[in-house]
Scaffold this motif. Structure first.
Motif, PDB file in Angstrom:
ATOM      1  N   ALA A 159      -8.906   2.832 -13.949  1.00  0.00           N
ATOM      2  CA  ALA A 159      -7.553   2.716 -14.788  1.00  0.00           C
ATOM      3  C   ALA A 159      -7.944   2.606 -16.382  1.00  0.00           C
ATOM      4  CB  ALA A 159      -6.934   1.330 -14.471  1.00  0.00           C
ATOM      5  N   TRP A 160      -8.974   2.342 -16.670  1.00  0.00           N
ATOM      6  CA  TRP A 160      -9.629   2.071 -18.009  1.00  0.00           C
ATOM      7  C   TRP A 160      -9.908   3.849 -18.650  1.00  0.00           C
ATOM      8  CZ3 TRP A 160      -9.058  -0.563 -21.994  1.00  0.00           C
ATOM      9  CH2 TRP A 160      -9.084  -2.170 -21.930  1.00  0.00           C
ATOM     10  N   ILE A 161     -10.869   4.428 -17.737  1.00  0.00           N
ATOM     11  CA  ILE A 161     -11.324   5.802 -18.197  1.00  0.00           C
ATOM     12  C   ILE A 161     -10.211   6.725 -18.113  1.00  0.00           C
ATOM     13  CG2 ILE A 161     -13.710   5.261 -17.570  1.00  0.00           C
ATOM     14  CD1 ILE A 161     -13.272   6.571 -15.054  1.00  0.00           C
ATOM     15  N   VAL A 162      -9.261   6.379 -17.192  1.00  0.00           N
ATOM     16  CA  VAL A 162      -7.957   7.415 -17.125  1.00  0.00           C
ATOM     17  C   VAL A 162      -6.971   7.234 -18.242  1.00  0.00           C
ATOM     18  CG1 VAL A 162      -5.976   7.934 -15.970  1.00  0.00           C
ATOM     19  CG2 VAL A 162      -8.142   7.742 -14.356  1.00  0.00           C
ATOM     20  N   MET A 163      -6.856   5.955 -18.746  1.00  0.00           N
ATOM     21  CA  MET A 163      -6.173   5.561 -19.840  1.00  0.00           C
ATOM     22  C   MET A 163      -6.423   6.262 -21.062  1.00  0.00           C
ATOM     23  SD  MET A 163      -4.686   2.113 -21.039  1.00  0.00           S
ATOM     24  CE  MET A 163      -6.347   1.392 -21.638  1.00  0.00           C
ATOM     25  N   GLU A 164      -7.830   6.466 -21.240  1.00  0.00           N
ATOM     26  CA  GLU A 164      -8.465   6.535 -22.326  1.00  0.00           C
ATOM     27  C   GLU A 164      -8.848   7.768 -22.631  1.00  0.00           C
ATOM     28  OE1 GLU A 164     -11.026   3.864 -24.487  1.00  0.00           O
ATOM     29  OE2 GLU A 164     -10.566   2.369 -23.151  1.00  0.00           O
ATOM     30  N   ASP A 165      -9.094   8.654 -21.639  1.00  0.00           N
ATOM     31  CA  ASP A 165      -9.428   9.959 -21.828  1.00  0.00           C
ATOM     32  C   ASP A 165      -8.781  10.934 -21.019  1.00  0.00           C
ATOM     33  OD1 ASP A 165     -12.095  11.647 -22.878  1.00  0.00           O
ATOM     34  OD2 ASP A 165     -11.389  12.281 -20.968  1.00  0.00           O
ATOM     35  N   ASP A 166      -7.949  12.010 -21.587  1.00  0.00           N
ATOM     36  CA  ASP A 166      -6.951  12.907 -20.867  1.00  0.00           C
ATOM     37  C   ASP A 166      -7.651  13.584 -20.158  1.00  0.00           C
ATOM     38  OD1 ASP A 166      -4.888  11.891 -22.006  1.00  0.00           O
ATOM     39  OD2 ASP A 166      -4.905  13.509 -23.918  1.00  0.00           O
ATOM     40  N   GLY A 167      -8.943  14.319 -20.399  1.00  0.00           N
ATOM     41  CA  GLY A 167      -9.728  15.257 -19.433  1.00  0.00           C
ATOM     42  C   GLY A 167      -9.998  14.341 -18.196  1.00  0.00           C
ATOM     43  N   TYR A 184      -4.044  -8.607  -9.834  1.00  0.00           N
ATOM     44  CA  TYR A 184      -3.245  -9.463 -10.734  1.00  0.00           C
ATOM     45  C   TYR A 184      -2.820 -10.726 -10.032  1.00  0.00           C
ATOM     46  CZ  TYR A 184       0.267 -10.713 -14.019  1.00  0.00           C
ATOM     47  OH  TYR A 184       1.052 -11.307 -14.952  1.00  0.00           O
ATOM     48  N   GLU A 185      -2.182 -10.514  -8.889  1.00  0.00           N
ATOM     49  CA  GLU A 185      -1.440 -11.644  -8.290  1.00  0.00           C
ATOM     50  C   GLU A 185      -2.662 -12.688  -7.751  1.00  0.00           C
ATOM     51  OE1 GLU A 185       0.601  -9.794  -4.774  1.00  0.00           O
ATOM     52  OE2 GLU A 185       2.009  -8.711  -6.122  1.00  0.00           O
ATOM     53  N   SER A 237      -7.111 -12.308 -21.988  1.00  0.00           N
ATOM     54  CA  SER A 237      -7.805 -12.571 -20.369  1.00  0.00           C
ATOM     55  C   SER A 237      -8.001 -11.325 -19.724  1.00  0.00           C
ATOM     56  CB  SER A 237      -7.313 -13.684 -19.878  1.00  0.00           C
ATOM     57  OG  SER A 237      -5.915 -13.496 -19.421  1.00  0.00           O
ATOM     58  N   GLN A 238      -8.569 -11.484 -18.509  1.00  0.00           N
ATOM     59  CA  GLN A 238      -8.753 -10.167 -17.784  1.00  0.00           C
ATOM     60  C   GLN A 238      -7.336 -10.053 -17.142  1.00  0.00           C
ATOM     61  OE1 GLN A 238     -11.334 -10.579 -14.218  1.00  0.00           O
ATOM     62  NE2 GLN A 238     -12.046  -8.431 -14.490  1.00  0.00           N
ATOM     63  N   LYS A 239      -6.582 -11.168 -16.939  1.00  0.00           N
ATOM     64  CA  LYS A 239      -5.283 -11.182 -15.986  1.00  0.00           C
ATOM     65  C   LYS A 239      -4.157 -10.350 -17.088  1.00  0.00           C
ATOM     66  CE  LYS A 239      -2.105 -13.548 -13.395  1.00  0.00           C
ATOM     67  NZ  LYS A 239      -1.844 -14.832 -12.641  1.00  0.00           N
ATOM     68  N   ASP A 240      -4.274 -10.535 -18.389  1.00  0.00           N
ATOM     69  CA  ASP A 240      -3.675  -9.965 -19.481  1.00  0.00           C
ATOM     70  C   ASP A 240      -4.048  -8.446 -19.589  1.00  0.00           C
ATOM     71  OD1 ASP A 240      -2.490 -12.255 -19.990  1.00  0.00           O
ATOM     72  OD2 ASP A 240      -3.626 -12.628 -21.680  1.00  0.00           O
ATOM     73  N   ILE A 241      -5.568  -8.141 -19.407  1.00  0.00           N
ATOM     74  CA  ILE A 241      -5.729  -6.524 -19.308  1.00  0.00           C
ATOM     75  C   ILE A 241      -5.326  -5.904 -18.264  1.00  0.00           C
ATOM     76  CG2 ILE A 241      -7.789  -5.369 -19.279  1.00  0.00           C
ATOM     77  CD1 ILE A 241      -9.444  -7.448 -21.001  1.00  0.00           C
ATOM     78  N   ILE A 242      -5.447  -6.516 -17.178  1.00  0.00           N
ATOM     79  CA  ILE A 242      -5.020  -5.750 -15.693  1.00  0.00           C
ATOM     80  C   ILE A 242      -3.337  -5.593 -15.713  1.00  0.00           C
ATOM     81  CG2 ILE A 242      -4.430  -6.037 -13.389  1.00  0.00           C
ATOM     82  CD1 ILE A 242      -7.125  -7.909 -13.328  1.00  0.00           C
ATOM     83  N   ALA A 243      -2.706  -6.592 -16.343  1.00  0.00           N
ATOM     84  CA  ALA A 243      -1.228  -6.167 -16.624  1.00  0.00           C
ATOM     85  C   ALA A 243      -0.791  -5.090 -17.546  1.00  0.00           C
ATOM     86  CB  ALA A 243      -0.504  -7.598 -17.182  1.00  0.00           C
ATOM     87  N   ASN A 244      -1.518  -5.132 -18.730  1.00  0.00           N
ATOM     88  CA  ASN A 244      -1.251  -3.998 -19.434  1.00  0.00           C
ATOM     89  C   ASN A 244      -1.805  -2.595 -18.967  1.00  0.00           C
ATOM     90  OD1 ASN A 244      -0.504  -5.407 -21.550  1.00  0.00           O
ATOM     91  ND2 ASN A 244      -2.359  -5.866 -22.191  1.00  0.00           N
ATOM     92  N   LEU A 245      -3.093  -2.722 -18.142  1.00  0.00           N
ATOM     93  CA  LEU A 245      -3.396  -1.269 -17.404  1.00  0.00           C
ATOM     94  C   LEU A 245      -2.334  -0.984 -16.281  1.00  0.00           C
ATOM     95  CD1 LEU A 245      -7.119  -2.149 -16.674  1.00  0.00           C
ATOM     96  CD2 LEU A 245      -6.216  -0.378 -18.107  1.00  0.00           C
ATOM     97  N   ILE A 246      -1.782  -1.820 -15.700  1.00  0.00           N
ATOM     98  CA  ILE A 246      -0.814  -1.551 -14.543  1.00  0.00           C
ATOM     99  C   ILE A 246       0.515  -0.725 -15.431  1.00  0.00           C
ATOM    100  CG2 ILE A 246       1.146  -2.264 -13.174  1.00  0.00           C
ATOM    101  CD1 ILE A 246      -0.962  -4.438 -12.336  1.00  0.00           C
ATOM    102  N   ILE A 247       0.835  -1.254 -16.485  1.00  0.00           N
ATOM    103  CA  ILE A 247       1.953  -0.669 -17.266  1.00  0.00           C
ATOM    104  C   ILE A 247       1.702   0.621 -17.706  1.00  0.00           C
ATOM    105  CG2 ILE A 247       3.382  -0.869 -19.208  1.00  0.00           C
ATOM    106  CD1 ILE A 247       3.292  -4.181 -18.689  1.00  0.00           C
TER     107      ILE A 247
END
Length: 633
Positions: free
Chosen positions: A562-570, A597-598, A615-625
């Protein structure tokens, strides 16, 4: 017996058998003429020479009768003394394989051994027998105390009473065979307090006797051989015994006597081993006593000094094991460990394994226990700082580069040090120390240049993924360190992204097998009367089982994806393409993150980091969105 020696026949002449000539199938006239001439010459010689006298009479030689040479007086095989004495019901004889002299020697030993057992065991351990043993102890203690007070400067006056006291203490060792009978009486009568009082005895041998006895009484297997049906009752009386030991300040007295012992002596070394064993036995029954052990005694100081010994032995290994036990899930003990320079000491001792492997399994366990102690301590934010100040990340990177036994443990320590919001500084130091090269080399499982193994070992891959996850969580966005990290997933035609997807496929396969097993067990229980708290219907228990069955790896991989897909288009384009080839999509990643997350715990504000990092929970929520904008609506 050689038959040829009995019946000797004369040998045939070699010319009559071995050199018999034959005519060719189609002889020529010259060959026939030559053969006829040779035959005539041979016949002429036979007429002029007298024929040799042939005799085919069979001759016999006299061979001594073997039966007559046999000594019937020693017929029993091997001189077996029991050969003719032991007979079964069918009339067959059997021997013991021993001569009369050997049998007599064994009989002497058997008689001596039997008498010893009777003298030691004497009678069955009934409540009355236990009371007699305890009364014997009380009398021996009182007599020895009285004589020592009367004749303090003359050991000859109290040496006999000391021997009686030694015997009385050792006679209590069988009490461990019947805890339910003996332990309540031991506590009720005050004999346990009397025994603990002997820890201050001037004679160290008496102290060691008591240590050995307490070690046996607190052993987790006490009574297991004789009281299999009374497990619950045994646990209750064991708890009663340990509570009484703690009330009588057993911990302080044990540590005081550790400092009295000289481990150069075999008896003292064994005594130190038993003292460490008592600590382990008590903590295995009641782990909640761990803070009290560290708070009220100086055992932590002794353990840290002991693991620094130049030579490795059994007690050094036991000290590392007890250190690991004391630091498990115990913040006060971890802070005391740090205060006693535990981090510095651990790094100093572990550094030797960068150049060499442990010499045997015992030293391997010692090394692993030291790493476990360090990892437990690194759960605390303040200890992460000490680890960084002591250049722990640099040492762990160097150890992880070596193809030695310490490699996987070093990566594990880095995983613990870099996790959580407080691991940010360690993550930065890790990248600056060129840790990315080591990390992704281990991630790819490279064994030769340009080649990689299928997958790293399961435990190693878990910690490697943990380090990558922490780097993505803690490195600042748009920082040089973060760009270097993302570049790793792009280089060499996205090979590391592909490796990540391979690990994901493996985790999905394992998880499917786990889910299938859970479903089978649920179906087997259908129709049966089940409690609501049944483990298979307990969602928390099922989630933990799924974590062990592949979901932990899956959720970590999808978090990284999720992190790497979000940050790099390639990377995004490549990952989506690879997922589509397997009939998957980014929604599969989102589904995993939602379950993650749950089930993740909410982090209290005080633990969210000094800079109020999410927190990691906040990070996961943002990644999902970010992956699925509709999820935020």
């Amino acid at each position: 017996m050689n038959v040829n020696n009995l019946f000797k026949a004369p040998k045939y002449a070699s010319s009559s058998i071995g050199n018999k000539r034959k005519l060719p199938a189609n002889p020529s006239p010259d060959e026939l003429k030559k053969w006829r001439q040779e035959a005539e010459q041979q016949n002429g010689q036979e007429r002029t020479e007298p024929p040799a006298k042939r005799s085919r009479n069979v001759t016999m030689e006299e061979i001594p009768d073997e039966d007559s040479a046999m000594d019937t007086s020693d017929f029993a095989p091997g001189g077996d003394a029991d050969y003719f004495e032991e007979e079964d019901e069918d009339g067959r004889f059997f021997g013991g394989g021993l001569t009369s002299e050997q049998k007599e020697i064994l009989n002497i030993f058997d008689r001596a051994g039997g008498e010893g057992i009777q003298a030691e065991e004497g009678e069955e351990l009934t409540p009355a027998a236990v009371k007699r043993l305890l009364l014997k102890l009380e009398r021996a203690v009182n007599k020895n105390t009285d004589q020592r007070s009367k004749y303090p400067g003359d050991p000859t006056k109290f040496i006999d009473s000391e021997a009686d006291l030694d015997s009385a203490i050792k006679s209590l060792l069988p009490l461990a065979q019947a805890p339910t009978v003996s332990y309540p009486e031991l506590v009720r009568s005050g004999s346990l307090a009397l025994l603990i009082g002997l820890f201050t005895h001037e004679n160290v041998d008496i102290v060691l006797d008591v240590v050995e006895l307490i070690h046996e009484l607190t052993d987790e297997d006490a009574g297991a051989e004789y009281e299999e049906a009374e497990t619950k009752e045994t646990e209750e009386v064991m708890k009663l015994l340990i509570d009484s030991l703690v009330e009588n300040n057993i911990f302080e007295l044990l540590v005081d006597n550790l400092n009295r012992l000289n481990e150069a002596e075999e008896a003292d070394r064994q005594g130190a081993f038993h003292i460490l064993g008592i600590f382990e036995n008590i903590l295995s029954v009641n782990p909640d006593l761990a803070p009290q052990v560290v708070e009220k005694t100086k055992v932590l100081t002794w353990l840290l000094n002991r693991v620094q010994s130049k030579t490795h032995d059994e007690n050094r290994g036991y000290a590392a094991e007890l250190l690991s036990i004391l630091l498990q899930s115990n913040t006060p003990n971890r802070l005391a460990y740090a205060k006693g320079d535990g981090v510095e000491i651990a790094l100093k001792v572990l550094s030797q394994y960068r150049r060499r492997d442990p010499v045997d399994a015992d030293e391997s366990e010692f090394m692993e226990n030291l790493f476990d102690s360090l990892c437990s301590a690194l759960a605390e934010a303040s200890i992460k700082k000490l680890f960084l100040e002591a250049e722990g990340p640099d040492l762990m990177i160097l150890m992880a580069k070596e193809k030695r036994e310490c490699k996987s443990r070093a990566i594990k320590a880095l995983d613990y040090a870099m996790s959580g919001p407080d691991g940010g500084p360690v993550c930065t130091a890790f990248v600056e120390a060129l840790g990315l090269k080591m990390l992704f080399s281990a991630f790819m499982g490279k064994v030769k240049k340009g080649k990689s193994s299928a997958l790293p070992p399961a435990e190693d891959i878990g910690h490697i993924l943990g380090v990558i996850s922490s780097l993505l969580s803690n490195l600042e966005s748009d920082s040089t360190d973060r760009i270097r990290l993302l570049a790793k997933f792009v280089e060499n035609n996205y090979e590391k992204s592909d490796k990540l997807l391979d690990i994901r496929d493996n985790a999905v396969t394992r998880l499917k097998q786990t889910d299938a097993a859970i479903e089978r067990e649920k179906r087997e229980l259908d129709g049966e009367d089940e409690d609501e708290d049944d483990i298979l219907n307990d969602q928390a228990a099922i989630y933990l089982r799924r974590l062990d069955g592949g979901f932990f790896t899956l959720q970590t991989v999808d978090y990284i994806l999720a992190w790497i897909v979000m940050e790099d288009d390639g990377i995004r384009t490549h990952v989506l393409q690879m997922l589509s080839r397997k009939n998957q999509s980014i929604q599969d990643v989102v589904s995993t993150l939602k379950i993650f997350y749950e089930n993740i715990d909410d982090v209290p504000p005080t633990e969210a980091g000094e800079d109020n990092a999410p927190s990691q929970k906040d990070i996961i929520a943002n990644l999902i969105i970010s992956l699925d904008p509709s999820a935020g609506q």
